[in-house]
Write an enzyme that holds these catalytic residues in place. Structure first.
Site, PDB file in Angstrom:
ATOM      1  N   CYS A  71     -21.662 -29.169  49.199  1.00  0.00           N
ATOM      2  CA  CYS A  71     -22.106 -30.041  48.123  1.00  0.00           C
ATOM      3  C   CYS A  71     -22.827 -31.312  48.798  1.00  0.00           C
ATOM      4  CB  CYS A  71     -21.098 -30.413  46.949  1.00  0.00           C
ATOM      5  SG  CYS A  71     -21.324 -31.829  46.016  1.00  0.00           S
ATOM      6  N   CYS A  74     -21.569 -34.537  47.282  1.00  0.00           N
ATOM      7  CA  CYS A  74     -20.240 -35.060  47.628  1.00  0.00           C
ATOM      8  C   CYS A  74     -20.119 -35.671  48.959  1.00  0.00           C
ATOM      9  CB  CYS A  74     -19.346 -33.611  47.595  1.00  0.00           C
ATOM     10  SG  CYS A  74     -19.201 -32.689  46.343  1.00  0.00           S
TER      11      CYS A  74
END
Ligand SMILES: [Zn+2]
Length: 157
Positions: A71, A74
Site C-alpha cells: 500500500c 501506507c
C-alpha cells in the site's frame, strides 16, 4: 512464531538526552528514559496473536495503524504517525498491524481499505480514519480524538 509481547523489545533513542533504551512491546505503565526519565515514544508492531496484550491491555490510548506492505499511501502515512508518536510520547502508543498477516485484527475493525487508523482506549474505539492524510490533518484528528480521553496523568513537578 514470535516471542510474547512482554519479552519483545525495540531499541529507542531518547529524543531528550540521546541515550538508547530498550522498550518492550507491552508493559505496565508507559516507557520512560532510564537516564533522564522523560517519556519515550512507544511504537510497536502487533498481530493476531498479541494485539490484545499490546493494544487492549495498556495504560495509554492507542493509535492503531492498519497497513499493508503493498500500500503506497501506507508508506506515506507511516513516518507521519511515527512523528506524532514522538510528539505525544507518554500520551499515546502507536501500534502497527500488517493486515495481510493479521486477518483477525483486520476483521475486528472491519477494515475495507488501508491505511485505516483507529484511536482506541481499553479496547474501545474512540476515532476512526479510513485513508491517509497529510501530517497536519493527522495531528488535528489525533488531538481531537485524545480530547475525548480523560487525562489520567498526574501532574509532574
Ligand atoms: Zn533520556
Amino acid at each position: 512464531m514470535s516471542a510474547p509481547a512482554e519479552q519483545r523489545a525495540s531499541t529507542v533513542r531518547c529524543p531528550h538526552c540521546g541515550k538508547t533504551n530498550r522498550v518492550p512491546a507491552a508493559a505496565e505503565g508507559s516507557p520512560s528514559c532510564g537516564h533522564c526519565h522523560r517519556p519515550l515514544p512507544w511504537i510497536t508492531d502487533a498481530g493476531d496473536d498479541d494485539f490484545t496484550a499490546v493494544a487492549d491491555h495498556t495504560s495509554l490510548p492507542v493509535l492503531v495503524d492498519l497497513w499493508a506492505p503493498w500500500c503506497g499511501p501506507c508508506r506515506m502515512v507511516s513516518p507521519a504517525l511515527e512523528q506524532l508518536a514522538g510528539e505525544l510520547a507518554g500520551r499515546i502508543k502507536l501500534v502497527k498491524v500488517d493486515v495481510d498477516r493479521s486477518p483477525t485484527v483486520a476483521q475486528r475493525f472491519a477494515v475495507q481499505a488501508v491505511p485505516t487508523l483507529i484511536v482506541q482506549r481499553d479496547g474501545e474505539v474512540l476515532a476512526r480514519q479510513p485513508g491517509a492524510m497529510p501530517l497536519p490533518a493527522l495531528r488535528d484528528w489525533l488531538h481531537r480524538a485524545l480530547e475525548a480521553v480523560p487525562d489520567q496523568r498526574e501532574e509532574q513537578t
